[in-house]
Enzyme design. Structure first.
Site, PDB file in Angstrom:
ATOM      1  N   GLU A  72      -9.568  65.097 -20.936  1.00 41.88           N
ATOM      2  CA  GLU A  72      -9.350  66.128 -19.931  1.00 41.88           C
ATOM      3  C   GLU A  72      -8.699  65.537 -18.679  1.00 41.88           C
ATOM      4  O   GLU A  72      -7.777  66.129 -18.107  1.00 41.88           O
ATOM      5  CB  GLU A  72     -10.675  66.813 -19.602  1.00 41.88           C
ATOM      6  CG  GLU A  72     -11.230  67.635 -20.748  1.00 41.88           C
ATOM      7  CD  GLU A  72     -11.813  66.826 -21.917  1.00 41.88           C
ATOM      8  OE1 GLU A  72     -11.905  67.383 -23.024  1.00 41.88           O
ATOM      9  OE2 GLU A  72     -12.189  65.646 -21.728  1.00 41.88           O
ATOM     10  N   HIS A  99     -10.964  58.247  -1.293  1.00 36.41           N
ATOM     11  CA  HIS A  99      -9.845  57.315  -1.387  1.00 36.41           C
ATOM     12  C   HIS A  99      -8.624  57.876  -2.083  1.00 36.41           C
ATOM     13  O   HIS A  99      -7.507  57.444  -1.803  1.00 36.41           O
ATOM     14  CB  HIS A  99     -10.280  56.045  -2.116  1.00 36.41           C
ATOM     15  CG  HIS A  99     -11.238  55.220  -1.320  1.00 36.41           C
ATOM     16  ND1 HIS A  99     -11.703  54.003  -1.774  1.00 36.41           N
ATOM     17  CD2 HIS A  99     -11.831  55.423  -0.118  1.00 36.41           C
ATOM     18  CE1 HIS A  99     -12.535  53.495  -0.883  1.00 36.41           C
ATOM     19  NE2 HIS A  99     -12.636  54.350   0.133  1.00 36.41           N
TER      20      HIS A  99
END
Length: 145
Positions: A72, A99
């Site tokens: 996925e 991040h």
């Protein structure tokens, strides 16, 4: 509140139903891209449209689910403009947003408990992108496509 795309294969179907109810209960709008049962399906048929809806701005964020979450994540990351983080813990979800400014996350329904999946989603939604040095890195990802 956000509009969240969600898609799964058959292995992620039951967790998807839990997440939809949970997110709606928190006031989010959820657009369900399927699948609609535990009958075996090919996950790209449901994951790509969910990711595309985020890339097009139709949804703010996306969650994709499968047995492991790996396939996925790979499918979602093939869509230009998507930064899908593979999340297996609260820390992985926090770092994906902080991040990488992940706009989609992938979770493996066979690898994490329902309770942990809810914590992963909550952490990801609550975390802010840190910016700074990470902007330069994200720009390099987009150029590479």
């Amino acid at each position: 509140m956000s509009t969240i795309a969600i898609g799964s294969d058959h292995a992620g179907f039951e967790l998807k139903q839990v997440l939809i109810a949970y997110l709606r209960g928190k006031g989010h709008t959820v657009k369900d891209f399927g699948t609609d049962s535990t009958a075996p399906v090919d996950y790209p048929d449901f994951i790509r449209p969910a990711a595309e809806s985020v890339a097009k701005g139709e949804c703010d964020l996306g969650i994709v689910l499968g047995g492991s979450g790996n396939g996925e994540a790979i499918v979602a990351n093939k869509v230009r403009g998507i930064r899908c983080g593979y999340c297996w813990s609260e820390e992985s979800a926090r770092l994906a947003k902080q991040h990488n400014n992940a706009n989609v996350i992938a979770i493996g329904a066979r690898l994490v408990s329902e309770a942990l999946a809810l914590k992963i989603v909550d952490t990801w939604l609550a975390t802010q992108f840190e910016g700074g040095r990470h902007i330069r890195r994200i720009e390099k990802i987009e150029v590479a496509r």
